[in-house]
Design a protein around this motif. Structure first.
Motif, PDB file in Angstrom:
ATOM      1  N   ILE A 247       0.980  -1.126  -0.040  1.00 45.76           N
ATOM      2  CA  ILE A 247      -0.002  -0.053  -0.080  1.00 45.76           C
ATOM      3  C   ILE A 247       0.959   1.213  -0.014  1.00 45.76           C
ATOM      4  N   THR A 248       0.449   2.288  -0.788  1.00 41.90           N
ATOM      5  CA  THR A 248       1.349   3.414  -0.912  1.00 41.90           C
ATOM      6  C   THR A 248       0.402   4.729  -1.005  1.00 41.90           C
ATOM      7  N   ASP A 249       1.277   5.662  -0.436  1.00 41.21           N
ATOM      8  CA  ASP A 249       0.475   7.009  -0.370  1.00 41.21           C
ATOM      9  C   ASP A 249       0.765   7.806  -1.708  1.00 41.21           C
ATOM     10  N   GLU A 250       1.618   7.448  -2.565  1.00 47.53           N
ATOM     11  CA  GLU A 250       2.089   8.063  -3.631  1.00 47.53           C
ATOM     12  C   GLU A 250       1.205   8.675  -4.614  1.00 47.53           C
ATOM     13  N   ASN A 251       1.317   9.694  -4.785  1.00 46.92           N
ATOM     14  CA  ASN A 251       0.324  10.439  -5.663  1.00 46.92           C
ATOM     15  C   ASN A 251      -1.033  10.950  -4.922  1.00 46.92           C
ATOM     16  N   SER A 252      -1.423  10.540  -3.748  1.00 49.35           N
ATOM     17  CA  SER A 252      -2.396  10.331  -3.436  1.00 49.35           C
ATOM     18  C   SER A 252      -2.706  11.985  -2.635  1.00 49.35           C
ATOM     19  N   LYS A 253      -1.771  12.694  -2.347  1.00 45.82           N
ATOM     20  CA  LYS A 253      -1.932  13.826  -1.558  1.00 45.82           C
ATOM     21  C   LYS A 253      -2.430  13.525  -0.396  1.00 45.82           C
ATOM     22  N   MET A 254      -2.473  12.624   0.273  1.00 42.92           N
ATOM     23  CA  MET A 254      -2.960  12.302   1.649  1.00 42.92           C
ATOM     24  C   MET A 254      -1.740  11.554   2.330  1.00 42.92           C
ATOM     25  N   PRO A 255      -0.682  12.186   2.646  1.00 36.44           N
ATOM     26  CA  PRO A 255       0.599  11.376   3.126  1.00 36.44           C
ATOM     27  C   PRO A 255       0.160  10.821   4.597  1.00 36.44           C
ATOM     28  N   GLY A 256       0.412   9.719   4.834  1.00 38.95           N
ATOM     29  CA  GLY A 256       0.418   9.152   6.017  1.00 38.95           C
ATOM     30  C   GLY A 256      -1.112   8.060   6.034  1.00 38.95           C
ATOM     31  N   LEU A 257      -1.979   8.317   4.958  1.00 37.37           N
ATOM     32  CA  LEU A 257      -3.129   7.434   4.855  1.00 37.37           C
ATOM     33  C   LEU A 257      -2.720   6.193   5.065  1.00 37.37           C
ATOM     34  N   SER A 258      -1.529   5.732   4.411  1.00 39.29           N
ATOM     35  CA  SER A 258      -1.201   4.039   4.326  1.00 39.29           C
ATOM     36  C   SER A 258      -0.987   3.693   5.896  1.00 39.29           C
ATOM     37  N   ASP A 259      -0.171   4.580   6.473  1.00 40.21           N
ATOM     38  CA  ASP A 259       0.177   4.379   7.838  1.00 40.21           C
ATOM     39  C   ASP A 259      -0.929   4.134   8.805  1.00 40.21           C
ATOM     40  N   PHE A 287      10.157  -2.324  -4.154  1.00 41.16           N
ATOM     41  CA  PHE A 287      10.174  -3.818  -4.419  1.00 41.16           C
ATOM     42  C   PHE A 287       9.079  -4.421  -3.490  1.00 41.16           C
ATOM     43  N   LEU A 288       8.405  -5.304  -4.148  1.00 38.26           N
ATOM     44  CA  LEU A 288       7.572  -6.326  -3.253  1.00 38.26           C
ATOM     45  C   LEU A 288       7.752  -7.477  -3.898  1.00 38.26           C
ATOM     46  N   PRO A 289       7.447  -8.510  -3.142  1.00 42.75           N
ATOM     47  CA  PRO A 289       7.725 -10.062  -3.753  1.00 42.75           C
ATOM     48  C   PRO A 289       6.683 -10.229  -5.043  1.00 42.75           C
ATOM     49  N   PRO A 290       7.104 -10.744  -5.978  1.00 43.06           N
ATOM     50  CA  PRO A 290       6.356 -10.987  -7.067  1.00 43.06           C
ATOM     51  C   PRO A 290       4.800 -11.459  -6.882  1.00 43.06           C
ATOM     52  N   LYS A 291       3.729 -10.881  -7.536  1.00 41.58           N
ATOM     53  CA  LYS A 291       2.347 -11.268  -7.188  1.00 41.58           C
ATOM     54  C   LYS A 291       1.720 -10.796  -5.983  1.00 41.58           C
ATOM     55  N   THR A 292       2.570  -9.964  -5.441  1.00 39.29           N
ATOM     56  CA  THR A 292       1.955  -9.326  -4.183  1.00 39.29           C
ATOM     57  C   THR A 292       0.858  -8.254  -4.617  1.00 39.29           C
ATOM     58  N   LEU A 293      -0.359  -8.468  -3.930  1.00 46.56           N
ATOM     59  CA  LEU A 293      -1.548  -7.419  -4.515  1.00 46.56           C
ATOM     60  C   LEU A 293      -1.037  -6.116  -3.944  1.00 46.56           C
ATOM     61  N   ARG A 294      -1.170  -5.144  -4.833  1.00 43.45           N
ATOM     62  CA  ARG A 294      -0.883  -3.623  -4.820  1.00 43.45           C
ATOM     63  C   ARG A 294      -1.920  -2.854  -4.411  1.00 43.45           C
ATOM     64  N   VAL A 295      -2.070  -2.148  -3.767  1.00 45.13           N
ATOM     65  CA  VAL A 295      -3.169  -0.942  -3.512  1.00 45.13           C
ATOM     66  C   VAL A 295      -2.640   0.218  -3.420  1.00 45.13           C
ATOM     67  N   SER A 296      -3.400   1.174  -3.789  1.00 44.22           N
ATOM     68  CA  SER A 296      -3.009   2.450  -4.055  1.00 44.22           C
ATOM     69  C   SER A 296      -4.328   3.432  -3.958  1.00 44.22           C
ATOM     70  N   PHE A 297      -4.191   4.509  -4.017  1.00 45.20           N
ATOM     71  CA  PHE A 297      -5.299   5.875  -3.803  1.00 45.20           C
ATOM     72  C   PHE A 297      -5.228   6.711  -5.036  1.00 45.20           C
ATOM     73  N   ALA A 298      -4.323   6.342  -5.825  1.00 50.03           N
ATOM     74  CA  ALA A 298      -4.062   7.229  -7.061  1.00 50.03           C
ATOM     75  C   ALA A 298      -3.298   6.573  -8.269  1.00 50.03           C
ATOM     76  N   SER A 299      -1.872   5.992  -7.707  1.00 53.56           N
ATOM     77  CA  SER A 299      -1.103   5.266  -8.469  1.00 53.56           C
ATOM     78  C   SER A 299      -1.465   4.093  -9.365  1.00 53.56           C
ATOM     79  N   ASP A 300      -1.006   3.665 -10.339  1.00 53.25           N
ATOM     80  CA  ASP A 300      -1.387   2.407 -10.783  1.00 53.25           C
ATOM     81  C   ASP A 300      -0.993   1.398  -9.599  1.00 53.25           C
ATOM     82  N   ALA A 301      -2.049   0.264  -9.845  1.00 59.34           N
ATOM     83  CA  ALA A 301      -2.067  -0.582  -8.830  1.00 59.34           C
ATOM     84  C   ALA A 301      -3.154  -1.614  -9.120  1.00 59.34           C
ATOM     85  N   ASP A 302      -3.039  -2.908  -8.226  1.00 62.25           N
ATOM     86  CA  ASP A 302      -4.134  -3.915  -8.479  1.00 62.25           C
ATOM     87  C   ASP A 302      -5.486  -3.385  -8.192  1.00 62.25           C
TER      88      ASP A 302
END
Ligand code: G6P
Length: 511
Positions: A247-259, A287-302
């Motif tokens: 999970i990442t905050d990148e591009n979300s403009k909500m820094p700390g939401l992932s935490d 880096f995350l192990p291959p096939k890890t589900l990726r979640v984001s609020f704005a960036s490209d993700a699963d």
């Protein structure tokens, strides 16, 4: 409003037992049915359903917040003392609105020294603790009381307390003449951001909290009309991974939401040998192990979940309650957080007022170690090679998240080298977040604990130990709790913080 895009939505089987179970939980959640999570969980759930109504109930707080901010308007440096749910929410709100909030959520003397404003005359300290008995927070409160007194200032005019009615903090603070705002006792700590714990500090930063409440209320209404976004998210987190998701905050403009989400999901689901561990990364491509589900609020993700902050808060709380049902766990308790607290408490009782001798086995430049080895490199290499096949590494750094921030690079470096899931937490902050997961969920973690010397220290008024002793006991107590489960833990102690961190990063890169 929330929108959800799931890359594998064609895999969602609406006829499956899981989907039907989630839908049933959703419908019962609307009615605040506290039996959703089974009979063992229902006693606690019964007194933890208040978060569902906070988007509207918290409107009652607004007049009180207006009056208080007017009363204290001459104070413009705001410090918040609080752990876990009592500080992660206000911190992301402050960052999102570009306001400066000094968050004291540590017992590290170095970090504390950054949180002490130079001009106490214009400082307001907010102390947030639901239970009113969290040792970090009560110690921070005592420190500030003393500082205001030493500066000849009236502490009751510089401090506000947020806590549950009749908590030890409530009673003591009212007796001492402090302004106290009571939170809704039927809301758990990590579900409390839309109540007094999240809104009061935000109001003091000049943020119009009614906007946050409005969007969370709209999101609640939207979810009641159309449960699919929440069902899809819970379904994806349960079936799209067996343990971790990035999970990442990148591009979300909500820094700390992932935490904030990390704490909500890890502490709510990480128990009874199951759970989902959010791995917070800086960037979507880290880096995350291959096939890890990726979640984001704005960036490209699963799984991409877009929506403003108030909507995200309510949405993720709803999803977490659904995850509890889908994973058959009680989302409202935290049985193993208490364990480390007890372990550190008993160490403090035996240590008295000083940290015992290090008893290290060897020293490699600025890093002391505690197991037989020639140097840190060989020790680390053996330790990392032994991470379980589908296991993970938790880096637990009891240092200063401001001055020692570059230590976070270790996450990416080790993740690359090992191809494993690697999570990073600042101690003792993570004890109120992933700490529950590490001790209660799938028992396949390896733990790298980093502690450090401190050349500053602060007395904790009313206690016979200092912050330096407290953080050492917290690290040691958690180490004992992890080791007692037979889980691998490697402790490294930085004799010099700056040098030790660059040496450690260099060693990790050279592996
Ligand atoms: O607000 P407090 O009672 O001080 O608790 C702080 C935190 O402690 C624990 O980790 C709880 O599980 C969290 O939900 C809570 O937010």
């Amino acid at each position: 409003m929330i929108e959800v895009r799931y890359r594998n939505s064609e895999l969602v089987d609406r006829q499956s037992q899981l989907f039907k179970k989630l839908l049933d939980a959703h419908e019962r959640l609307i009615k605040k049915d506290f039996t959703i999570w089974g009979s063992e969980a229902s006693d606690e759930a019964k007194i933890r359903m208040g978060w569902i109504d906070l988007p509207t109930d918290s409107r009652e707080l607004l007049a009180q917040l207006d009056a208080l901010t007017a009363k204290f308007r001459h104070l413009n440096t705001i410090v918040l003392c609080g752990m876990g749910g009592s500080s992660l929410g206000p911190e992301v709100i402050a960052h999102t609105y570009g306001k400066e909030l000094i968050v004291l959520d540590s017992t590290d003397p170095h970090y504390i020294s950054h949180c002490l404003p130079e001009n106490l005359e214009t400082t307001l300290v907010i102390v947030g603790s639901k239970s009113g008995s969290t040792i970090e927070t009560t110690s921070q409160k005592a420190l500030f009381e003393n500082l205001f007194e030493a500066a000849g200032l009236d502490k009751t005019r510089h401090m506000i307390i947020v806590t549950d009615p009749d908590s030890p903090l409530d009673i003591a603070s009212r007796n001492s003449g402090f302004t106290v705002v009571n939170a809704n006792p039927n809301v758990g700590g990590r579900f409390s951001v839309l109540g007094a714990f999240g809104l009061l500090p935000s109001a003091f930063l000049g943020i119009d909290v009614s906007i946050i409440l409005d969007s969370s209320a709209d999101t609640k209404e939207a979810l009641i009309r159309d449960p699919y976004p929440a069902l899809l998210t819970a379904y994806a987190i349960i079936t799209g991974t067996v343990q971790y998701f990035g999970i990442t905050d990148e591009n979300s403009k909500m820094p700390g939401l992932s935490d904030w989400i990390e704490q909500l999901v890890a502490e709510s689901t990480g128990k009874n040998g199951v759970g989902r561990l959010p791995i917070v990364t800086d960037k979507a491509g880290d880096f995350l192990p291959p096939k890890t589900l990726r979640v984001s609020f704005a960036s490209d993700a699963d799984l991409v979940i877009t929506g403003d902050l108030g909507s995200q808060f309510f949405f993720w709380e709803w999803v977490t309650a659904l995850l509890g049902s889908g994973l058959s766990i009680d989302p409202f308790n935290q049985p193993n957080v208490q364990e480390s607290k007890l372990a550190s408490g008993s160490l403090l009782a035996t240590w008295g007022d000083s940290v015992p001798a290090l008893n290290s086995v060897g020293t490699d430049k600025s890093i002391a170690f505690f197991q037989q080895a020639d140097d840190v490199k060989s020790l680390l290499s053996v330790f990392l090679n032994a991470i379980a096949e589908n296991g993970y590494l938790a880096i637990m750094a009891y240092v200063d998240r401001r001055e020692d921030a570059q230590l976070m690079q270790l996450r990416n470096i080790i993740a690359h080298k090992t191809s494993k899931a690697v999570t990073f937490g600042w101690g003792p902050r993570f004890l109120h977040s992933t700490g529950q997961y590490h001790k209660g969920a799938q028992a396949n973690g390896s733990f790298l604990q980093i502690t450090a010397e401190s050349d500053v220290d602060f007395v904790i008024p009313g206690k016979d130990f200092t912050f330096k002793t407290l953080i050492a006991a917290q690290a040691n107590g958690d180490e004992n709790a992890i080791a007692s489960r037979g889980l691998p833990i490697l402790r490294l102690h930085l004799l010099d913080r700056a040098k030790g961190i660059s040496e450690l990063l260099a060693i990790a890169k050279s592996l």
